[in-house]
Design an enzyme around this catalytic site. Structure first.
Site, mmCIF file in Angstrom:
data_model
loop_
_atom_site.group_PDB
_atom_site.id
_atom_site.type_symbol
_atom_site.label_atom_id
_atom_site.label_comp_id
_atom_site.label_asym_id
_atom_site.label_seq_id
_atom_site.Cartn_x
_atom_site.Cartn_y
_atom_site.Cartn_z
ATOM 1 C CG ASN A 14 -2.261 -1.110 0.880
ATOM 2 O OD1 ASN A 14 -3.009 -0.259 0.076
ATOM 3 N ND2 ASN A 14 -2.587 -1.952 1.562
ATOM 4 C CG ASN A 99 -5.976 1.402 9.009
ATOM 5 O OD1 ASN A 99 -4.759 1.229 8.789
ATOM 6 N ND2 ASN A 99 -6.872 0.812 9.310
ATOM 7 C CG HIS A 101 -10.157 -3.099 8.087
ATOM 8 N ND1 HIS A 101 -9.183 -3.791 9.293
ATOM 9 C CD2 HIS A 101 -11.204 -3.898 8.134
ATOM 10 C CE1 HIS A 101 -9.590 -4.919 9.413
ATOM 11 N NE2 HIS A 101 -10.878 -5.042 8.832
ATOM 12 C CB SER A 133 -13.365 -0.020 4.456
ATOM 13 O OG SER A 133 -14.321 -0.812 4.179
ATOM 14 C CG ASP A 142 -10.327 -1.906 12.207
ATOM 15 O OD1 ASP A 142 -9.280 -1.169 11.507
ATOM 16 O OD2 ASP A 142 -10.386 -2.900 12.317
HETATM 17 C C1 GAR Z 1 -3.195 -4.710 3.795
HETATM 18 O O1 GAR Z 1 -4.098 -5.717 3.392
HETATM 19 C C2 GAR Z 1 -3.750 -3.752 4.515
HETATM 20 O O2 GAR Z 1 -5.305 -3.628 4.353
HETATM 21 C C3 GAR Z 1 -3.976 -4.585 5.943
HETATM 22 O O3 GAR Z 1 -2.509 -5.293 6.064
HETATM 23 C C4 GAR Z 1 -2.175 -5.405 4.841
HETATM 24 C C5 GAR Z 1 -0.929 -4.675 4.675
HETATM 25 O O4 GAR Z 1 -0.178 -5.027 3.450
HETATM 26 N N1 GAR Z 1 -4.093 -3.966 7.048
HETATM 27 C C6 GAR Z 1 -4.919 -4.472 8.365
HETATM 28 O O5 GAR Z 1 -5.388 -5.327 8.361
HETATM 29 C C7 GAR Z 1 -5.174 -3.123 9.218
HETATM 30 N N2 GAR Z 1 -5.979 -3.271 10.114
HETATM 31 P P1 GAR Z 1 0.804 -3.943 2.715
HETATM 32 O O6 GAR Z 1 2.081 -3.912 4.012
HETATM 33 O O7 GAR Z 1 1.609 -4.681 1.633
HETATM 34 O O8 GAR Z 1 0.540 -2.590 2.660
#
Ligand code: GAR
Length: 406
Positions: A14, A99, A101, A133, A142
């Site tokens: 992300n 954030n 999620h 989201s 969240d």
């Molecule tokens: C992503 O899927 C993000 O939406 C989730 O962790 C992953 C991180 O991936 N976040 C959560 O669960 C927050 N509660 P990344 O480090 O490759 O962006």
């Protein structure tokens, strides 16, 4: 440009989507100035380094706070940050935070639902649609306001890993950069980057997108005498009138705005007259203010803030205990600068800390009424007293005045 700090813990895909969005112009109202990782070995760190973004590792919330202050962050963006920020942190940080999620909120959210665990729970529940989201962060995990959402279909042969990848590709990397841009754009329209209960007195000088001068001066007050004031126009000048009886009016009654030909002087004290007299006698803004110092109102020692607008550009100054500071700007379409007396929003502080650093760059719209209305709205309801805004097209001006006391 809103200064963004991105908090990460893992792979950072992300974060990469946000970096790419900066390159391809989707993210244009904000700039990532710092990446803060909770893990020393997070791959997100490598992505930050490759993009030339300073990156640090923080284990505690105090360390994060320190980093945010140090890099001048105005928006916190969580991108795969695997810790829950405490209410105490959010209060102390006082910055908007967002954030992403990996579910359609409010489903599959809260404590324990993060990363791959969310997708495991989604498949276990047997739902047919999931997604991602983007939400603002508040003290409910969240639970803050939803900014954007995108649905993703669940396929018969999905595993948590396959589903996670598809949610990222089809939803997260698409909606997060756009949502961050949307929030940055909204924040850019605001004069204060973070809610500020008591900036005191403030001056904004700048010019509209079509190059016309615009300025604003506001006063706020804590004491009853400071609140018993209204702005009043006197020809091309602005004066202050008391609405009640006050014993000492020395620092609260003055002309905040004086006009001398095509030059306008705006200040928070009787230094307006000092500058006016000096300019009339061939002196300068700086030479006039060098004869003055901060206000003698111990223990605050309120800074004297001043500005002058000429056809060539504008200057601002702050006289505080730490010294005399001067700033000079050319007109930049759509941009202006804000300087205010105090730099804190904690009302119980016995001593109000003075404004720190350089005047903050703010956006100036074309329409004076819009600018005036939104600034008045933004000033803290309990503490605001008066606001004056003037737009000058080179020949004539239009203005707007607000007095809470009337
Ligand atoms: C992503 O899927 C993000 O939406 C989730 O962790 C992953 C991180 O991936 N976040 C959560 O669960 C927050 N509660 P990344 O480090 O490759 O962006």
């Amino acid at each position: 440009m809103i200064r963004i700090a991105v908090l990460v813990s893992g792979g950072g895909t992300n974060l990469q989507a946000l970096i790419n969005a900066q390159t391809n112009g989707i993210l244009k109202s904000g700039i990532i100035v710092r990446v803060i990782s909770s893990q020393v070995d997070a791959y997100a760190r490598v992505r930050a380094e490759k993009a030339g973004i300073p990156c640090s590792t923080c284990q505690t919330e105090d360390e994060i706070l320190e980093e945010l202050r140090e890099c001048g962050a105005e928006l916190v963006v969580l991108a795969g940050y695997m810790h829950i920020l405490s209410p105490a942190f959010l209060k102390a940080c006082a910055l908007p935070a967002m954030n992403i999620h990996p579910s359609l909120l409010p489903a599959f959210s809260g404590k324990g639902y993060f990363g791959i665990r969310v997708h495991e729970a989604v498949l276990k529940a047997g739902v047919k649609v999931t997604g991602a989201s983007v939400h603002m962060v508040n003290e409910v995990t969240d639970g803050g306001e939803i900014v954007a959402q995108k649905a993703v279909e669940i396929l018969p042969d999905d595993t948590p890993e396959k589903l996670q990848r598809r949610v990222m590709e089809q939803a997260e990397w698409v909606i997060y950069p756009r949502a961050v841009e949307e929030v940055c754009r909204k924040l850019s329209g605001k004069v204060f980057a973070r809610p500020m209960r008591y900036p005191g007195r403030g001056i904004i000088t700048g010019c509209t997108p079509s190059g016309k001068a615009m300025f604003a001066y506001f006063i706020m007050g804590r004491s009853s005498s400071s609140r018993a004031r209204v702005f009043e126009k006197s020809g091309d000048d602005l004066i202050i009138r008391m609405t009640g009886k006050v014993s000492d009016t020395s620092l609260i009654l003055y002309a905040p705005v004086r006009t001398l030909g095509d030059t306008v002087i705006i200040t928070n004290g009787d230094q307006t007259d000092t500058v006016y007299d000096a300019l009339k006698d061939g002196g300068t803004f700086e030479s006039a203010l060098r004869t003055r110092e901060y206000e003698p109102d111990a223990p605050h020692y309120t800074p004297r803030i001043s500005a002058v607008i000429t056809p060539e550009g504008y200057r601002q100054s702050i006289l505080k205990r730490a010294g005399r500071y001067f700033f000079e700007y050319d007109f930049t379409p759509g941009k202006g600068h804000l300087i205010h007396t105090y730099d804190h929003d904690v009302m119980k502080d016995a001593v109000l800390p003075s404004f720190e650093g350089e005047p903050r760059e703010v956006s100036i719209p074309e329409d004076m009424e819009t600018f005036a209305d939104s600034l008045w709205e933004e000033l803290d309801e309990d503490n605001k007293v008066s606001l004056y805004v003037r737009f000058y097209d080179g020949k004539t001006y239009t203005d707007k005045l607000f007095n809470k006391g009337e």
